[in-house]
Design a protein around this motif. Structure first.
Motif, PDB file in Angstrom:
ATOM      1  N   PRO A  15       6.657   3.708  -8.179  1.00 38.97           N
ATOM      2  CA  PRO A  15       6.456   3.842  -9.537  1.00 38.97           C
ATOM      3  C   PRO A  15       6.290   5.189 -10.118  1.00 38.97           C
ATOM      4  O   PRO A  15       6.724   5.635 -11.147  1.00 38.97           O
ATOM      5  CB  PRO A  15       5.200   2.964  -9.779  1.00 38.97           C
ATOM      6  CG  PRO A  15       5.207   2.135  -8.822  1.00 38.97           C
ATOM      7  CD  PRO A  15       5.481   2.684  -7.677  1.00 38.97           C
ATOM      8  N   ILE A  16       5.611   6.134  -9.396  1.00 35.71           N
ATOM      9  CA  ILE A  16       5.035   7.508  -9.694  1.00 35.71           C
ATOM     10  C   ILE A  16       6.458   8.224  -9.553  1.00 35.71           C
ATOM     11  O   ILE A  16       6.821   8.961 -10.401  1.00 35.71           O
ATOM     12  CB  ILE A  16       4.092   7.863  -8.968  1.00 35.71           C
ATOM     13  CG1 ILE A  16       2.708   7.304  -9.053  1.00 35.71           C
ATOM     14  CG2 ILE A  16       3.879   9.419  -9.059  1.00 35.71           C
ATOM     15  CD1 ILE A  16       1.397   7.781  -8.568  1.00 35.71           C
ATOM     16  N   LEU A  17       7.157   8.035  -8.602  1.00 35.78           N
ATOM     17  CA  LEU A  17       8.561   8.554  -8.353  1.00 35.78           C
ATOM     18  C   LEU A  17       9.404   8.336  -9.532  1.00 35.78           C
ATOM     19  O   LEU A  17      10.168   9.157 -10.098  1.00 35.78           O
ATOM     20  CB  LEU A  17       9.278   8.317  -7.022  1.00 35.78           C
ATOM     21  CG  LEU A  17       8.737   8.925  -5.571  1.00 35.78           C
ATOM     22  CD1 LEU A  17       9.498   8.287  -4.421  1.00 35.78           C
ATOM     23  CD2 LEU A  17       8.607  10.383  -5.812  1.00 35.78           C
ATOM     24  N   LEU A  18       9.541   7.106 -10.101  1.00 34.58           N
ATOM     25  CA  LEU A  18      10.316   6.617 -10.919  1.00 34.58           C
ATOM     26  C   LEU A  18       9.794   7.026 -12.317  1.00 34.58           C
ATOM     27  O   LEU A  18      10.367   7.695 -13.103  1.00 34.58           O
ATOM     28  CB  LEU A  18      10.236   5.280 -11.014  1.00 34.58           C
ATOM     29  CG  LEU A  18      10.923   4.371 -12.321  1.00 34.58           C
ATOM     30  CD1 LEU A  18      12.551   4.862 -12.277  1.00 34.58           C
ATOM     31  CD2 LEU A  18      10.847   2.874 -12.060  1.00 34.58           C
ATOM     32  N   LEU A  45      10.817  -0.081  -5.451  1.00 33.05           N
ATOM     33  CA  LEU A  45      10.550  -1.251  -6.201  1.00 33.05           C
ATOM     34  C   LEU A  45      11.453  -2.692  -5.554  1.00 33.05           C
ATOM     35  O   LEU A  45      10.951  -3.672  -5.565  1.00 33.05           O
ATOM     36  CB  LEU A  45      10.658  -1.075  -7.589  1.00 33.05           C
ATOM     37  CG  LEU A  45       9.784   0.002  -8.266  1.00 33.05           C
ATOM     38  CD1 LEU A  45      10.141   0.285  -9.635  1.00 33.05           C
ATOM     39  CD2 LEU A  45       8.284  -0.552  -8.281  1.00 33.05           C
ATOM     40  N   ASN A  46      12.518  -2.494  -5.483  1.00 32.89           N
ATOM     41  CA  ASN A  46      13.431  -3.177  -4.998  1.00 32.89           C
ATOM     42  C   ASN A  46      12.818  -3.960  -3.402  1.00 32.89           C
ATOM     43  O   ASN A  46      12.701  -5.024  -3.358  1.00 32.89           O
ATOM     44  CB  ASN A  46      14.762  -2.746  -4.737  1.00 32.89           C
ATOM     45  CG  ASN A  46      15.921  -4.042  -4.412  1.00 32.89           C
ATOM     46  OD1 ASN A  46      15.839  -5.145  -4.915  1.00 32.89           O
ATOM     47  ND2 ASN A  46      16.531  -3.753  -3.083  1.00 32.89           N
ATOM     48  N   ARG A  47      12.457  -2.776  -2.687  1.00 35.10           N
ATOM     49  CA  ARG A  47      12.027  -3.345  -1.386  1.00 35.10           C
ATOM     50  C   ARG A  47      10.684  -4.173  -1.658  1.00 35.10           C
ATOM     51  O   ARG A  47      10.533  -5.218  -0.862  1.00 35.10           O
ATOM     52  CB  ARG A  47      11.742  -2.008  -0.510  1.00 35.10           C
ATOM     53  CG  ARG A  47      13.196  -1.275  -0.045  1.00 35.10           C
ATOM     54  CD  ARG A  47      12.544  -0.353   0.818  1.00 35.10           C
ATOM     55  NE  ARG A  47      11.896  -0.744   1.964  1.00 35.10           N
ATOM     56  CZ  ARG A  47      11.000   0.213   2.668  1.00 35.10           C
ATOM     57  NH1 ARG A  47      11.189   1.557   2.458  1.00 35.10           N
ATOM     58  NH2 ARG A  47      10.437  -0.082   3.581  1.00 35.10           N
ATOM     59  N   GLN A  99       0.804  -1.308   0.041  1.00 34.22           N
ATOM     60  CA  GLN A  99       0.076  -0.161   0.005  1.00 34.22           C
ATOM     61  C   GLN A  99       0.965   1.403  -0.042  1.00 34.22           C
ATOM     62  O   GLN A  99       0.344   2.283  -0.592  1.00 34.22           O
ATOM     63  CB  GLN A  99      -0.996  -0.069   1.265  1.00 34.22           C
ATOM     64  CG  GLN A  99      -1.861  -1.025   1.029  1.00 34.22           C
ATOM     65  CD  GLN A  99      -2.630  -1.200   2.544  1.00 34.22           C
ATOM     66  OE1 GLN A  99      -3.580  -0.589   2.750  1.00 34.22           O
ATOM     67  NE2 GLN A  99      -2.327  -1.884   3.538  1.00 34.22           N
ATOM     68  N   THR A 100       1.864   1.120   0.589  1.00 37.50           N
ATOM     69  CA  THR A 100       2.740   2.341   0.924  1.00 37.50           C
ATOM     70  C   THR A 100       3.762   2.653  -0.403  1.00 37.50           C
ATOM     71  O   THR A 100       4.361   3.702  -0.600  1.00 37.50           O
ATOM     72  CB  THR A 100       3.820   2.609   1.971  1.00 37.50           C
ATOM     73  OG1 THR A 100       4.465   1.158   2.087  1.00 37.50           O
ATOM     74  CG2 THR A 100       2.591   2.523   3.409  1.00 37.50           C
ATOM     75  N   LEU A 101       4.172   1.497  -0.930  1.00 38.70           N
ATOM     76  CA  LEU A 101       5.277   1.728  -1.995  1.00 38.70           C
ATOM     77  C   LEU A 101       4.646   1.386  -3.373  1.00 38.70           C
ATOM     78  O   LEU A 101       5.328   2.029  -4.238  1.00 38.70           O
ATOM     79  CB  LEU A 101       6.333   0.744  -1.729  1.00 38.70           C
ATOM     80  CG  LEU A 101       7.140   0.969  -0.562  1.00 38.70           C
ATOM     81  CD1 LEU A 101       8.459  -0.185  -0.135  1.00 38.70           C
ATOM     82  CD2 LEU A 101       7.674   2.333  -0.562  1.00 38.70           C
ATOM     83  N   CYS A 102       3.829   0.733  -3.593  1.00 34.10           N
ATOM     84  CA  CYS A 102       3.396   0.325  -5.017  1.00 34.10           C
ATOM     85  C   CYS A 102       2.868   1.529  -5.745  1.00 34.10           C
ATOM     86  O   CYS A 102       2.718   1.445  -6.861  1.00 34.10           O
ATOM     87  CB  CYS A 102       2.175  -0.695  -5.012  1.00 34.10           C
ATOM     88  SG  CYS A 102       0.493  -0.225  -4.561  1.00 34.10           S
ATOM     89  N   VAL A 103       2.264   2.654  -5.096  1.00 30.98           N
ATOM     90  CA  VAL A 103       1.957   3.816  -5.995  1.00 30.98           C
ATOM     91  C   VAL A 103       3.014   4.636  -5.785  1.00 30.98           C
ATOM     92  O   VAL A 103       3.707   5.558  -6.899  1.00 30.98           O
ATOM     93  CB  VAL A 103       0.774   4.584  -4.907  1.00 30.98           C
ATOM     94  CG1 VAL A 103       0.563   5.989  -5.654  1.00 30.98           C
ATOM     95  CG2 VAL A 103      -0.531   3.821  -5.348  1.00 30.98           C
ATOM     96  N   ARG A 104       3.745   4.951  -4.697  1.00 31.08           N
ATOM     97  CA  ARG A 104       4.668   6.079  -4.476  1.00 31.08           C
ATOM     98  C   ARG A 104       5.990   5.876  -5.338  1.00 31.08           C
ATOM     99  O   ARG A 104       6.488   6.485  -6.098  1.00 31.08           O
ATOM    100  CB  ARG A 104       5.426   6.017  -3.273  1.00 31.08           C
ATOM    101  CG  ARG A 104       6.102   7.112  -2.715  1.00 31.08           C
ATOM    102  CD  ARG A 104       6.436   7.508  -1.302  1.00 31.08           C
ATOM    103  NE  ARG A 104       7.450   8.416  -1.023  1.00 31.08           N
ATOM    104  CZ  ARG A 104       8.571   8.459  -1.026  1.00 31.08           C
ATOM    105  NH1 ARG A 104       9.293   7.342  -1.070  1.00 31.08           N
ATOM    106  NH2 ARG A 104       9.479   9.538  -0.584  1.00 31.08           N
TER     107      ARG A 104
END
Length: 584
Positions: free
Chosen positions: A138-141, A289-291, A131-136
């Motif tokens: 990819p969007i940062l990338l 993404l690695n995490r 929830q915390t990384l799957c949006v942040r």
């Protein structure tokens, strides 16, 4: 992974809300370097203090919005993850309670414990990070690259050129990490098994002075798990330094080329500063993404282990076409029943060669309602297996087991087991009041409890524990003697007034006088109950309607005490040895 998404779907609204809030926070974060570049390159050269202050305030507001939304999203993500892991553990526990004996043996108790604890925690961590990384991330990338392309396409192409290399590193390492984490969990099962054995049998360990031996045994299993865990973690840690090296090389190129373009006057200084910030954001996106891949690698193995239990066929609840209720004089019938335990069973016995001897071999008998059956035989002869099949903890390999004139396969679980009151060899006394240990969540009157307690000869010591038969005394299994435990367990079985009462070696810790008094009270106070008693003492079964003598899973004698004394030499030998010992 199907399990994770299946449970996240149940909380789809809450998860989507977190993702939406995270989206706003991340988009706000992407604006910050752009605003900074605008202030440096467009506002500062004009010497307009008001506009500098205005855009400074705007930059602060965007930063505040970004941090606030991140805190809200992270807090709600934690709540969702805990709620989903709660649902997973609850479903797993409920499923475990309804596993058949064969299924329970196949999974094993230590494995079920680690699936409910360690594996469910891994799932919780994956849900939270998803929830915390799957949006942040990819969007940062993607967003960082997109904005960078708008600002300066040549510098942006440096970032784009690095991305395929980073993706290949992640995919290559992750494909090797997932199977390793499955092996780590398997090693954890072994650690849990040894730990459980020693905690349960700590008195035996201490009595035999085997603390050092058990410590060495645990250390070996713990070392194997550590080595497997280190190996998996080491493999999964490889992408981070490799990606960091690639990103640093790209950052160096951005600085060199950017500085050159600034000197040439084709790019403003604010752009290169913004580029450095976006490059860091892109690096954060890649590392995020690695995490995700690392967490999902571990969680994928755990989720598959959990789902293996949840998706197992609930055979114990499956029944054939239910027969019409018929009046029958038979309480229990075994008709040419044979059975052997599976490879994973704690009850299974290995024999030389590739074959496994049956726990029961062609057993037949009939027990009518109101009668009593004593079962006697050496350890491992199949006595408890009779009860396991009777209550359908396991299904017979061949033959038919019937209760109340109906095959056990035609009963629902609760209907069948509601007919029984059972005391097993190693039943549990719970850390609770005497009353709750006897009632065990069932509805019964005070008179039912009192009658059961007195019939089990438990009233005397309960009276001393609780200052009268009010059963409010809190007890632990450790503060009761073996005989006291057995009498409480018999009270529990009798309190529900069962149709069939099974006592599996439940008087072994009682003296002969108390044992005889308890059997007499049961017969007088529960005359309609059909009694099945498994015992090692001939004195406990000699007055039963019939006695079944077992040896290596085979029936070697069936009849009354007198008939067996006349026709069954092994029974006669047991009787003579035990009676002779009593006389001495």
């Amino acid at each position: 992974m199907k399990l994770i998404f299946r449970y996240m779907k149940k909380y789809g609204g809450a998860v989507i809300l977190v993702l939406f809030i995270k989206l706003i926070a991340t988009m706000s974060e992407l604006l910050l370097p752009y605003i900074l570049e605008y202030i440096i390159d467009d506002i500062v050269p004009r010497n307009d203090l008001k506009r500098v202050i205005f855009w400074g305030v705007m930059m602060f507001a965007v930063a505040f919005l970004c941090r606030t939304f991140n805190v809200i999203a992270n807090t709600r993500a934690i709540h969702n993850a805990h709620q989903i892991s709660y649902e997973v553990r609850q479903s797993l526990f409920e499923k475990t309670m309804n596993l058949t004996g064969e299924q329970f043996d196949a999974f094993s108790l230590p494995s079920l414990i680690s699936r409910m604890t360690s594996d469910s925690y891994n799932v919780q961590s994956a849900v939270q990070q998803f929830q915390t990384l799957c949006v942040r991330a990819p969007i940062l990338l993607i967003g960082g690259i997109g904005v960078a392309m708008l600002m300066d396409r040549q510098l942006a192409m440096i970032m784009v050129g690095i991305m395929p290399l980073l993706v290949l590193i992640i995919l290559f390492i992750s494909s090797r990490g997932i199977p390793m984490y499955a092996n780590v969990q398997a090693k954890l099962d072994t650690v849990v098994r040894i730990m459980r054995e020693n905690i349960t049998g700590i008195r035996v360990v201490k009595a035999l002075s085997k603390e050092d031996y058990e410590i060495r045994r645990f250390k070996k299993a713990n070392e194997e798990m550590k080595q497997m865990d280190v190996k998996a973690a080491t493999i999964m840690a490889i992408p981070s330094p490799l990606m960091q090296m690639c990103l640093n090389m790209g950052l160096t190129l951005v600085v060199l080329i950017g500085a050159s373009r600034v000197n040439q006057g084709v790019m403003k200084p604010g752009v290169i500063l913004a580029f450095l910030t976006y490059f860091n954001m892109i690096a954060m996106g890649v590392m995020g993404l690695n995490r995700i891949f690392m967490t999902l690698s571990k969680a994928s193995a755990s989720a598959d282990r959990i789902d293996e239990v949840l998706q197992s066929e609930n055979r114990e609840l499956l029944t054939e076409a239910v027969h019409d209720t018929v009046e029958s004089e038979e309480a229990v019938r075994f008709d040419h029943v044979s059975f052997s335990y599976g490879e994973g069973s704690d009850n299974a016995e290995d024999f030389a060669g590739e074959t496994r001897q049956n726990a029961l071999d062609d057993i037949s008998f009939v027990l009518k309602k109101g009668e009593s059956l004593g079962i006697i035989g050496p350890t491992g002869s199949g006595k408890t297996t009779i009860v396991n099949l009777m209550m359908r903890f396991y299904d017979a390999d061949t033959g038919l087991v019937s209760v109340d004139g109906r095959p056990v396969s035609t009963y629902g679980r609760k209907e069948l087991r509601g007919k029984f009151g059972t005391v097993f060899q190693n039943d549990m006394i719970f850390q609770d009041t005497l009353e709750e240990n006897i009632i065990f969540g069932r509805e019964m009157t005070a008179d039912d409890i009192t009658l059961a307690v007195k019939s089990a000869m438990a009233d005397e010591f309960i009276d001393s524990l609780s200052e009268g038969l009010n059963y409010e005394a809190a007890i632990k299994g450790a503060n009761l003697s073996g005989g006291q435990k057995q009498r409480i367990l018999v009270s529990r079985a009798l309190a529900a007034k069962p149709e069939i009462l099974i006592l599996d070696d439940s008087s072994s810790a009682l003296d002969y006088k108390t044992d005889a008094a308890m059997r007499k009270a049961i017969r007088e106070n529960y005359p309609d109950a059909t009694l099945v008693m498994i015992a090692q003492r001939v004195s406990s079964v000699m007055n039963m309607t019939n006695i079944l003598v077992l040896d290596n899973g085979r029936c070697i004698g069936f009849g009354t005490h007198e008939e067996l004394m006349e026709h069954c030499a092994p029974y006669r030998d047991i009787c003579e040895i035990q009676m002779g010992a009593m006389q001495e």
